[in-house]
Design a protein around this motif. Structure first.
Motif, PDB file in Angstrom:
ATOM      1  N   GLY A   1      21.172  -7.963 -89.160  1.00 48.57           N
ATOM      2  CA  GLY A   1      20.487  -8.249 -87.906  1.00 48.57           C
ATOM      3  C   GLY A   1      19.905  -9.641 -87.956  1.00 48.57           C
ATOM      4  N   PRO A   2      19.505 -10.168 -86.824  1.00 50.57           N
ATOM      5  CA  PRO A   2      18.987 -11.549 -86.822  1.00 50.57           C
ATOM      6  C   PRO A   2      17.719 -11.710 -87.654  1.00 50.57           C
ATOM      7  CG  PRO A   2      18.701 -10.490 -84.685  1.00 50.57           C
ATOM      8  CD  PRO A   2      19.589  -9.593 -85.483  1.00 50.57           C
ATOM      9  N   ILE A   3      16.851 -10.694 -87.662  1.00 51.46           N
ATOM     10  CA  ILE A   3      15.616 -10.817 -88.449  1.00 51.46           C
ATOM     11  C   ILE A   3      15.906 -10.592 -89.923  1.00 51.46           C
ATOM     12  CG2 ILE A   3      13.318  -9.862 -88.794  1.00 51.46           C
ATOM     13  CD1 ILE A   3      13.245  -9.193 -85.864  1.00 51.46           C
ATOM     14  N   LYS A   4      16.779  -9.608 -90.180  1.00 49.17           N
ATOM     15  CA  LYS A   4      17.110  -9.284 -91.569  1.00 49.17           C
ATOM     16  C   LYS A   4      17.830 -10.450 -92.237  1.00 49.17           C
ATOM     17  CE  LYS A   4      18.357  -4.868 -93.559  1.00 49.17           C
ATOM     18  NZ  LYS A   4      19.196  -3.693 -93.322  1.00 49.17           N
ATOM     19  N   ASN A   5      18.649 -11.147 -91.478  1.00 53.08           N
ATOM     20  CA  ASN A   5      19.418 -12.250 -92.047  1.00 53.08           C
ATOM     21  C   ASN A   5      18.700 -13.585 -91.951  1.00 53.08           C
ATOM     22  OD1 ASN A   5      21.331 -10.385 -92.482  1.00 53.08           O
ATOM     23  ND2 ASN A   5      22.756 -11.088 -90.929  1.00 53.08           N
ATOM     24  N   ALA A   6      17.443 -13.573 -91.533  1.00 53.38           N
ATOM     25  CA  ALA A   6      16.709 -14.833 -91.418  1.00 53.38           C
ATOM     26  C   ALA A   6      16.605 -15.504 -92.782  1.00 53.38           C
ATOM     27  CB  ALA A   6      15.316 -14.573 -90.855  1.00 53.38           C
ATOM     28  N   THR A   7      16.523 -16.826 -92.763  1.00 50.63           N
ATOM     29  CA  THR A   7      16.566 -17.561 -94.020  1.00 50.63           C
ATOM     30  C   THR A   7      15.358 -17.253 -94.882  1.00 50.63           C
ATOM     31  OG1 THR A   7      17.626 -19.299 -92.755  1.00 50.63           O
ATOM     32  CG2 THR A   7      16.909 -19.835 -94.974  1.00 50.63           C
TER      33      THR A   7
END
Lengths: 204, 125
Positions: free
Chosen positions: B42-48
């Motif tokens: 997900g976008p939050i899970k894959n955040a840097t």
């Protein structure tokens, strides 16, 4: 496997197990909590991990400073409305399977600040909570009990079938919507998929 | 006495073990991942950055280069004094080579001081 057959075999000295049992056994004995404290309950959480109460006996002494390495989020303390988005965001960044213990009166309901304007009335409005601990603050024994309760819950989870936990279900979401800190309240004030306000039903 | 087996057979056996030993657990883990472990990015899970706060702005920011003046002056007045004290204490017993080495060190820093003085770093007004 049939329970009767298993106990009969174990009487004869033959140990049988299932993949599910092995999986749950491994999971429940290596729960790594997130190193994350919000208020005074965190002091009790720290005490639980130290030598006197020794959370290491349950395989959970490895407090991880990164959500990417953690299984369990112990929401230890008051979740203010300003902090709630960060809590949900950290929860979203944890990999599955992940569990939540809401520790203390504030985390489960807002506690002494429930009538106030700036404290979230329970973190279970935004993320699914596995175990709630009452108390202000709960003693380390209470956290240990909650932890053992969580272990029992993990032990009861099925690997397949309809009742399987969220992380085994491909359709179930892993990320939960992060609320925004708005002008008056969090927007949205709760996640309807996780929590619904209690409805009063009047008896006729 | 002659060996009745090929001595290189051991290498072949060890090679086989060395391959199976890591590949079997990796294969099992892969099998488990395919069967039961659903990948849910997900976008939050894959955040840097694994942080409760969203990162803002650009990581490529420019720093003021004025710090190097402080660095040089700190070296002259602080680090030099640190070496000067033991040098002064042990001065009479030092061999010629040590004195020359110390003088080179001092002269290098004095050169820096002269340069900084000329540049006007020492005047505050």
């Amino acid at each position: 496997m049939d329970e009767g057959l298993r106990s009969e075999l174990s009487k004869q000295g033959i140990f049988t197990s299932t993949l599910e049992d092995l999986y749950n056994w491994g999971r429940q004995n290596s729960v790594w909590p997130l190193q994350f404290g919000l208020a005074c309950c965190a002091i009790e959480m720290i005490a639980t991990s130290m030598a006197r109460f020794d959370l290491a006996r349950f395989g959970a002494e490895v407090f991880r400073p990164s959500p990417r390495q953690a299984d369990l989020m112990i929401v230890a303390g008051t979740v203010t409305k300003k902090m709630a988005p960060q809590v949900v965001r950290l929860y979203n960044q944890m990999p599955e399977p992940k569990y939540v213990i809401a520790m203390g009166a504030c985390a489960i309901s807002g506690g002494p600040f429930k009538q106030g304007y700036n404290v979230l009335k329970g973190i279970d409005r935004f993320i699914p909570v596995d175990v709630h601990i009452p108390g202000c603050p709960p003693r380390p024994e209470a956290l240990l009990h909650a932890f053992m309760t969580l272990q029992q819950r993990i032990d009861g989870q099925r690997l397949t079938g309809k009742s399987r936990p969220r992380h085994l279900n491909a359709e179930a979401p892993s990320e939960f919507p992060v609320p925004q800190f708005g002008a008056k309240d969090l927007e949205p004030p709760f996640n309807p998929e996780v929590w619904q306000p209690p409805r009063l039903v009047r008896s006729e | 006495m002659t060996t009745e087996y090929d001595p290189y057979l051991f290498l072949a056996v060890f090679l086989g073990i060395a391959l199976v030993f890591p590949l079997a657990p990796l294969g099992l883990a892969r099998l488990w991942a395919v069967l039961y472990s659903n990948n849910k990015p997900g976008p939050i899970k894959n955040a840097t950055y694994e942080c409760g706060l969203e990162s803002k702005g650009d990581a490529r920011v420019q720093f003021r280069s004025d710090y190097y003046l402080y660095g040089i002056v700190f070296l002259i007045f602080d680090v030099e004094a640190l070496f000067l004290l033991p040098f002064a204490v042990a001065f009479t017993g030092l061999p010629m080579g040590a004195i020359v080495a110390m003088l080179v060190f001092l002269l290098l820093l004095v050169e820096g001081l002269v340069w900084a003085w000329k540049k006007g770093v020492l005047s505050w007004t």
